[in-house]
Design a protein around this motif. Structure first.
Motif, PDB file in Angstrom:
ATOM      1  N   LEU A  59     -45.716  24.288 -18.831  1.00  0.00           N
ATOM      2  CA  LEU A  59     -47.153  24.510 -18.624  1.00  0.00           C
ATOM      3  C   LEU A  59     -47.540  25.982 -18.665  1.00  0.00           C
ATOM      4  O   LEU A  59     -48.707  26.321 -18.488  1.00  0.00           O
ATOM      5  CB  LEU A  59     -47.578  23.902 -17.284  1.00  0.00           C
ATOM      6  CG  LEU A  59     -47.491  22.372 -17.224  1.00  0.00           C
ATOM      7  CD1 LEU A  59     -47.508  21.891 -15.795  1.00  0.00           C
ATOM      8  CD2 LEU A  59     -48.617  21.743 -18.009  1.00  0.00           C
ATOM      9  N   GLY A  60     -46.566  26.849 -18.845  1.00  0.00           N
ATOM     10  CA  GLY A  60     -46.863  28.281 -18.922  1.00  0.00           C
ATOM     11  C   GLY A  60     -47.057  28.928 -17.556  1.00  0.00           C
ATOM     12  O   GLY A  60     -47.530  30.062 -17.472  1.00  0.00           O
ATOM     13  N   ARG A  82     -53.597  22.706 -24.578  1.00  0.00           N
ATOM     14  CA  ARG A  82     -53.709  22.499 -23.121  1.00  0.00           C
ATOM     15  C   ARG A  82     -54.789  21.472 -22.786  1.00  0.00           C
ATOM     16  O   ARG A  82     -54.692  20.760 -21.793  1.00  0.00           O
ATOM     17  CB  ARG A  82     -54.001  23.819 -22.408  1.00  0.00           C
ATOM     18  CG  ARG A  82     -52.726  24.638 -22.163  1.00  0.00           C
ATOM     19  CD  ARG A  82     -53.018  26.089 -22.062  1.00  0.00           C
ATOM     20  NE  ARG A  82     -53.957  26.389 -20.998  1.00  0.00           N
ATOM     21  CZ  ARG A  82     -53.660  27.071 -19.899  1.00  0.00           C
ATOM     22  NH1 ARG A  82     -52.435  27.492 -19.719  1.00  0.00           N
ATOM     23  NH2 ARG A  82     -54.562  27.331 -19.000  1.00  0.00           N
ATOM     24  N   ILE A  85     -53.537  17.881 -22.401  1.00  0.00           N
ATOM     25  CA  ILE A  85     -52.532  17.582 -21.373  1.00  0.00           C
ATOM     26  C   ILE A  85     -53.193  17.167 -20.060  1.00  0.00           C
ATOM     27  O   ILE A  85     -54.212  17.699 -19.666  1.00  0.00           O
ATOM     28  CB  ILE A  85     -51.671  18.843 -21.106  1.00  0.00           C
ATOM     29  CG1 ILE A  85     -50.890  19.220 -22.350  1.00  0.00           C
ATOM     30  CG2 ILE A  85     -50.715  18.621 -19.946  1.00  0.00           C
ATOM     31  CD1 ILE A  85     -50.146  20.518 -22.198  1.00  0.00           C
ATOM     32  N   GLY A  86     -52.568  16.220 -19.381  1.00  0.00           N
ATOM     33  CA  GLY A  86     -52.928  15.906 -18.000  1.00  0.00           C
ATOM     34  C   GLY A  86     -51.726  16.251 -17.146  1.00  0.00           C
ATOM     35  O   GLY A  86     -50.592  15.931 -17.520  1.00  0.00           O
ATOM     36  N   TYR A  87     -51.951  16.921 -16.018  1.00  0.00           N
ATOM     37  CA  TYR A  87     -50.814  17.383 -15.208  1.00  0.00           C
ATOM     38  C   TYR A  87     -50.987  16.941 -13.757  1.00  0.00           C
ATOM     39  O   TYR A  87     -52.054  17.122 -13.164  1.00  0.00           O
ATOM     40  CB  TYR A  87     -50.739  18.912 -15.298  1.00  0.00           C
ATOM     41  CG  TYR A  87     -49.828  19.590 -14.299  1.00  0.00           C
ATOM     42  CD1 TYR A  87     -48.493  19.206 -14.166  1.00  0.00           C
ATOM     43  CD2 TYR A  87     -50.286  20.619 -13.490  1.00  0.00           C
ATOM     44  CE1 TYR A  87     -47.662  19.837 -13.258  1.00  0.00           C
ATOM     45  CE2 TYR A  87     -49.460  21.267 -12.583  1.00  0.00           C
ATOM     46  CZ  TYR A  87     -48.149  20.864 -12.479  1.00  0.00           C
ATOM     47  OH  TYR A  87     -47.324  21.492 -11.572  1.00  0.00           O
ATOM     48  N   PRO A  89     -49.244  17.867 -10.299  1.00  0.00           N
ATOM     49  CA  PRO A  89     -48.230  18.723  -9.672  1.00  0.00           C
ATOM     50  C   PRO A  89     -47.493  18.006  -8.543  1.00  0.00           C
ATOM     51  O   PRO A  89     -47.924  16.952  -8.088  1.00  0.00           O
ATOM     52  CB  PRO A  89     -49.044  19.903  -9.133  1.00  0.00           C
ATOM     53  CG  PRO A  89     -50.450  19.475  -9.121  1.00  0.00           C
ATOM     54  CD  PRO A  89     -50.598  18.249  -9.961  1.00  0.00           C
ATOM     55  N   ARG A 111     -63.437  21.964 -18.290  1.00  0.00           N
ATOM     56  CA  ARG A 111     -62.659  21.515 -19.449  1.00  0.00           C
ATOM     57  C   ARG A 111     -63.540  21.211 -20.650  1.00  0.00           C
ATOM     58  O   ARG A 111     -63.039  20.800 -21.685  1.00  0.00           O
ATOM     59  CB  ARG A 111     -61.853  20.259 -19.092  1.00  0.00           C
ATOM     60  CG  ARG A 111     -60.935  20.465 -17.919  1.00  0.00           C
ATOM     61  CD  ARG A 111     -60.125  19.239 -17.638  1.00  0.00           C
ATOM     62  NE  ARG A 111     -58.970  19.186 -18.509  1.00  0.00           N
ATOM     63  CZ  ARG A 111     -57.944  18.357 -18.339  1.00  0.00           C
ATOM     64  NH1 ARG A 111     -57.941  17.524 -17.349  1.00  0.00           N
ATOM     65  NH2 ARG A 111     -56.932  18.359 -19.170  1.00  0.00           N
TER      66      ARG A 111
END
Lengths: 292, 251
Positions: A59-60, A82, A85-87, A89, A111
């Motif tokens: 994810l950088g 980006r 993408i869904g993230y 954590p 977004r």
């Protein structure tokens, strides 16, 4: 045109400098794997194996010391990839003075999504948060924050879902709901990269698994390959200390030498049988059964 | 820029909902009321006294607001895990920094305008005239406040909030010193001290409280140069902050 996978990790290494400035700690060591279009890939490893470090590199959030990461052929920093993408954590948290509805609206605006409040309400309903639509996030439990992070991740209909221990704080029913949503998303065409040490979840929903131990990739393949690749045997012996039956599972290659050693020690062998392999067996066998 | 704008609004709403802002605002207003209640020896000087100390109070208020609003923003985001979902997907690091900065800057400016209105009310209460340059003076303090805010942001990327407070306060004090005052701190190396002072910020350019209190007019050019200097220095501090932030691994 060659196939461009949603995620390709090539020879990734990550070192962290030690706190006192002497040397460095190797968190991830030259790992390579990929997530192909439409796959659900499980990312398994014990605590400290390097799973979260790898995800943060993808994810950088962390800079890779060596190696290359590509998302649909582009670098992770590319804002266009980006967006796809869904993230989720590991320990999600959000500005706690907001309600989920406020947060989703603002996240959508950041977004550049065109959805409306009714869309976000549907999303809250889908992730089981509709009842708490107007409740401040500060009143949420860990499980509710995880549901919230799922809602945020699904908001943009992502092409790749990256999840870091998403079901850790959830009860069994919520875990099942979570798994069902992941499967639904996958059917829609979303590729999924799921880091977890709840092996039953991985075994239930994943097509492939990548196993990490001590920062190194120790096994990778489809679940069919991993579970059926090597014959396992279960030996039941009577423990001399407790007098109870104790089971050991081992690969075929080690079976004869183990039987010989038990006989030498005069330990009574109750039975030897073929064991059906579970992902846990594969994991324990691949990682040596210990945290490294 | 839409992401930065939305994130600024999000920061603004978040800061308005925190008690820190209201606590600091109350302290500044109480301090202003305290200044106004101090009897002046010379009744004809009371207006000058209230204006001089009132504007000084607002300036210290700008420092307190910068620290109270921003010293804990990034460390808290990191500690609670709020930062990860933001930086991982919708925002890049510069968008995060600018969004947080603009949100805090707007809140700080609004709070300083309230304190200026408080000072006007005190002057009216004492039946004293409100000088025309009070608003420009407040505007310069707002610009100084933004410079202090950018300094707080810069320190917050490598210093904990308890360390950020003394560091920013020290820079605030040094930035008020003239070259001669600064050189007198180490008279053995006047050249070096002069060079160091040149690099450090010159917050004294924002001070027009004395001329206002004494009824002198402020040249519009001076005003514009001071605002330009303040904005440029803020941009410089934010660039430094971004350079530090970009080099950070977010473990």
């Amino acid at each position: 045109m060659a196939d461009v996978h949603p995620l390709q990790v090539m020879e990734l290494s990550k070192r962290f400098p030690r706190k006192r400035g002497l040397g460095s700690v190797q968190a991830v060591s030259s790992i390579s794997f990929d997530v192909r279009q439409g796959e659900i890939v499980g990312f398994i490893g014990h605590n400290g194996a390097g799973k979260t470090t790898t995800i943060k590199c993808i994810l950088g959030l962390l800079k890779a010391s060596e190696g290359k990461i590509s998302l649909w052929g582009s670098a992770p920093a590319d804002s266009d990839v980006r967006k796809r993408i869904g993230y989720i954590p590991e320990s999600p948290d959000y500005d706690d003075s907001f309600t989920p509805m406020e947060y989703l609206s603002m996240f959508a605006s950041m977004r550049g999504l065109s959805g409306k409040d009714t869309d976000w309400m549907k999303l809250l309903k889908r992730t089981g948060l509709a009842r708490w639509e107007t409740t401040r996030i500060r009143q949420f439990s860990k499980g509710m924050k995880q549901r919230m992070s799922l809602a945020v991740a699904l908001q943009s209909n992502p092409d790749l879902l990256i999840m870091d221990e998403p079901t850790g704080g959830l009860d069994p029913i919520a875990r099942k709901e979570f798994r069902d949503i992941i499967i639904e998303e996958n059917k829609r065409g979303t590729s999924v990269f799921l880091s977890s040490h709840i092996l039953s979840d991985v075994e239930t929903i994943c097509n492939r698994a990548v196993i990490l131990a001590g920062g190194k990739l120790v096994a990778e393949g489809s679940l069919k390959e991993l579970l059926g690749g090597e014959k396992l045997y279960r030996i039941t012996v009577i423990s001399r200390r407790t007098g109870e039956e104790v089971e050991e599972i081992m690969p075929e290659a080690d079976l004869q030498s183990r039987i010989d050693s038990l006989r030498k020690d005069n330990l009574p062998i109750v039975k030897v049988e073929m064991a059906l392999k579970s992902l846990e067996d594969v994991f324990l066998s691949a990682t040596g059964g210990e945290e490294q | 820029m839409k992401a930065v704008f939305t994130f600024s609004l999000m920061t603004l709403r978040m800061l308005f909902r925190r008690r820190t802002l209201w606590g600091i605002l109350l302290v500044i207003l109480l301090a202003l009321a305290g200044i106004a209640s101090v009897p002046s020896f010379d009744v004809s000087n009371q207006g000058r006294f209230i204006l001089d100390f009132g504007l000084f109070g607002i300036e210290v208020g700008a420092l307190l607001l910068a620290l109270g609003l921003a010293a804990n923003l990034y460390p808290r985001d990191r500690e609670t895990g709020t930062l990860m979902p933001l930086i991982a997907v919708p925002l890049s690091r510069w968008q995060y920094l600018l969004g947080r900065f603009f949100g805090a800057a707007l809140v700080q400016a609004a709070a300083l305008i309230v304190t200026c209105l408080g000072l006007m009310l005190i002057l009216l209460f004492h039946r004293l005239p409100i000088p025309g340059d009070l608003l420009p003076a407040t505007l310069l303090i707002i610009v100084e406040g933004w410079f202090l805010l950018s300094t707080v942001f810069f320190f917050s990327f490598f210093a904990s909030p308890p360390l950020n407070w003394p560091l920013t306060t020290m820079l605030f004090i040094v930035s008020q010193m003239s070259v001669s005052e600064f050189v007198s701190a180490m008279p053995s190396a006047p050249g070096l001290m002069r060079a160091v002072r040149l690099l450090l910020p010159h917050a004294d350019v924002f001070h027009i409280k004395d001329p206002i209190a004494h009824g002198f007019e402020i040249e519009p050019v001076y005003f514009l140069i001071a605002v330009f200097y303040g904005l440029c220095y803020s941009a410089f501090m934010l660039s430094l902050a971004l350079a530090v932030f970009r080099g950070r691994d977010l473990k």
